[in-house]
Scaffold this motif. Structure first.
Motif, PDB file in Angstrom:
ATOM      1  N   GLU A 247       0.830  -1.212   0.000  1.00 44.38           N
ATOM      2  CA  GLU A 247       0.000   0.000   0.000  1.00 44.38           C
ATOM      3  C   GLU A 247       0.867   1.266   0.000  1.00 44.38           C
ATOM      4  OE1 GLU A 247      -2.824  -0.137   3.200  1.00 44.38           O
ATOM      5  OE2 GLU A 247      -3.546  -2.131   2.588  1.00 44.38           O
ATOM      6  N   LEU A 250       2.336   1.694  -3.535  1.00 46.12           N
ATOM      7  CA  LEU A 250       1.317   2.098  -4.523  1.00 46.12           C
ATOM      8  C   LEU A 250       0.944   3.572  -4.358  1.00 46.12           C
ATOM      9  CD1 LEU A 250      -0.991  -1.066  -4.595  1.00 46.12           C
ATOM     10  CD2 LEU A 250       0.627  -0.309  -6.352  1.00 46.12           C
ATOM     11  N   ILE A 278       4.505  -5.536  -7.276  1.00 49.00           N
ATOM     12  CA  ILE A 278       4.029  -4.201  -7.649  1.00 49.00           C
ATOM     13  C   ILE A 278       3.820  -4.109  -9.156  1.00 49.00           C
ATOM     14  CG2 ILE A 278       4.656  -1.754  -7.760  1.00 49.00           C
ATOM     15  CD1 ILE A 278       3.811  -2.561  -4.966  1.00 49.00           C
ATOM     16  N   LEU A 282       0.221  -3.264 -10.940  1.00 54.34           N
ATOM     17  CA  LEU A 282       0.094  -2.099 -11.827  1.00 54.34           C
ATOM     18  C   LEU A 282      -0.368  -2.493 -13.225  1.00 54.34           C
ATOM     19  CD1 LEU A 282       3.250  -0.033 -10.783  1.00 54.34           C
ATOM     20  CD2 LEU A 282       0.854   0.437 -10.198  1.00 54.34           C
ATOM     21  N   LYS A 285      -4.034  -2.912 -13.226  1.00 55.00           N
ATOM     22  CA  LYS A 285      -4.762  -1.642 -13.108  1.00 55.00           C
ATOM     23  C   LYS A 285      -4.626  -0.783 -14.359  1.00 55.00           C
ATOM     24  CE  LYS A 285      -4.682  -0.979  -8.088  1.00 55.00           C
ATOM     25  NZ  LYS A 285      -4.284  -0.065  -6.997  1.00 55.00           N
TER      26      LYS A 285
END
Length: 356
Positions: A247, A250, A278, A282, A285
């Motif tokens: 978190e 990000l 990570i 990503l 997303k």
């Protein structure tokens, strides 16, 4: 035959062709003969969830067959040449799981004349694999994407039935982003173990947390042979610690990312081995970009490349980049690479060139 269902059940239509079925059947026959003729085995496995699940499948199967088995995690792929150089005991069969085979490795194996089984699904170089038993679906179809955990499951399931192997295969397939191609393995595991897809995905993330915290995997292999461990408080605590760090990274990403047209570059500042995780988050997303996440380690930089773009082959891009990679490898949609710190600007310049 240990399987409870016909092999056709496991894959979507494009993987149920006669050539693939024949490949699995013939590979399982050869594997069974090697297992019958040998007693001692040493397993080397990749340091990720797919590699670990492949180990558990192979380990449990060999133990059930009454074999003597040792195993070792390959934490850094740069250690592979030294590992292969050290192989000498002809009483052992050495099994490599989820690790890319290179021509120089094979030359050393041939020279030492040791017995080797190599099970993998990474992109392959063009050379003869004579001298070892090499199992990779890409030799029959370059578009097949089947994680090693699914591959080992299908192979061993034709030799001996181990209930937990289906469970491990579902975790490994999800961790390696193969939900589409291995959908029916996951569905069958969900039915058999009464686990939802979401639960399997969460378990895959929890197991990955062990790698992120750089813990010794050997310590957990015995615990994972009982699948109840995947729901334990011990694993939950490891996962919670990692989630806080994810978190944090990000949130930092939005402030410090570097966008170069269809590329996004980001440096991980965390001390944890969080780069690959990570990059994967990503790419899920941000589906219209190529994600490049890197992390400095001493005098080297380790990089994860990810993309959801259908018309992009990351491995081909890396092959053509004019950068002195220490090493690189992977798949069309997910690659890893290592460079010297001094070559970071050269890499960024190459990304700018490719972005055009």
């Amino acid at each position: 035959y240990g399987g409870s269902f016909h092999i056709n059940y496991f894959f979507n239509r494009n993987f149920m062709d006669a050539e693939f079925l024949k490949f699995i059947k013939n590979s399982a026959k050869t594997l069974q003969k090697i297992l019958k003729d040998n007693k001692k085995f040493q397993i080397f496995f990749d340091s990720d969830v797919d590699g670990l699940m492949s180990l558990l499948i192979t380990l449990k199967s060999l133990k059930k067959l009454g074999k003597e088995v040792d195993f070792k995690e390959v934490r850094d792929r740069e250690d592979l040449p030294k590992i292969i150089e050290s192989l000498s005991d002809k009483e052992y069969v050495y099994i490599f799981l989820d690790l890319s085979l290179k021509k120089e490795y094979l030359e050393k194996i041939r020279k030492s004349q040791v017995k080797v089984i190599w099970i993998d699904h990474h992109q392959i170089e063009t050379f003869s694999t004579k001298g070892i038993f090499y199992i990779n679906p890409l030799v029959i179809d370059k578009n097949l994407y089947i994680p090693t955990s699914a591959l080992t499951y299908l192979l061993f399931d034709k030799i001996i039935y181990v209930k937990e192997n289906l469970y491990y295969s579902a975790i490994g397939s999800i961790a390696d982003k193969c939900q589409k191609h291995c959908e029916k393995i996951i569905k069958l595991a969900s039915m058999k173990f009464k686990e939802s897809y979401e639960n399997f995905e969460l378990i895959a993330q929890k197991v990955n947390s062990i790698f992120i915290l750089n813990k010794k995997i050997e310590k957990y292999v015995e615990k994972m042979q009982n699948i109840e461990f995947f729901k334990s408080k011990e694993l939950e605590k490891i996962y919670e610690k990692v989630q806080k760090e994810i978190e944090k990274e990000l949130n930092n990403f939005e402030k410090e990312k570097l966008e170069i047209k269809n590329f996004i570059i980001y440096e991980i500042k965390s001390k944890l081995k969080i780069r690959s995780t990570i990059a994967s988050i990503l790419s899920e997303k941000i589906k219209d970009k190529i994600i490049v996440v890197y992390q400095k380690e001493k005098d080297k930089i380790k990089i994860s490349f990810r993309t959801s773009l259908e018309n992009v082959n990351l491995l081909e891009i890396l092959k053509r980049m004019k950068v002195d990679f220490i090493s690189f490898g992977g798949h069309k949609k997910a690659c890893g690479a290592v460079i010297h710190k001094k070559d970071l600007n050269k890499l960024i310049n190459q990304i700018k060139r490719w972005s055009k």
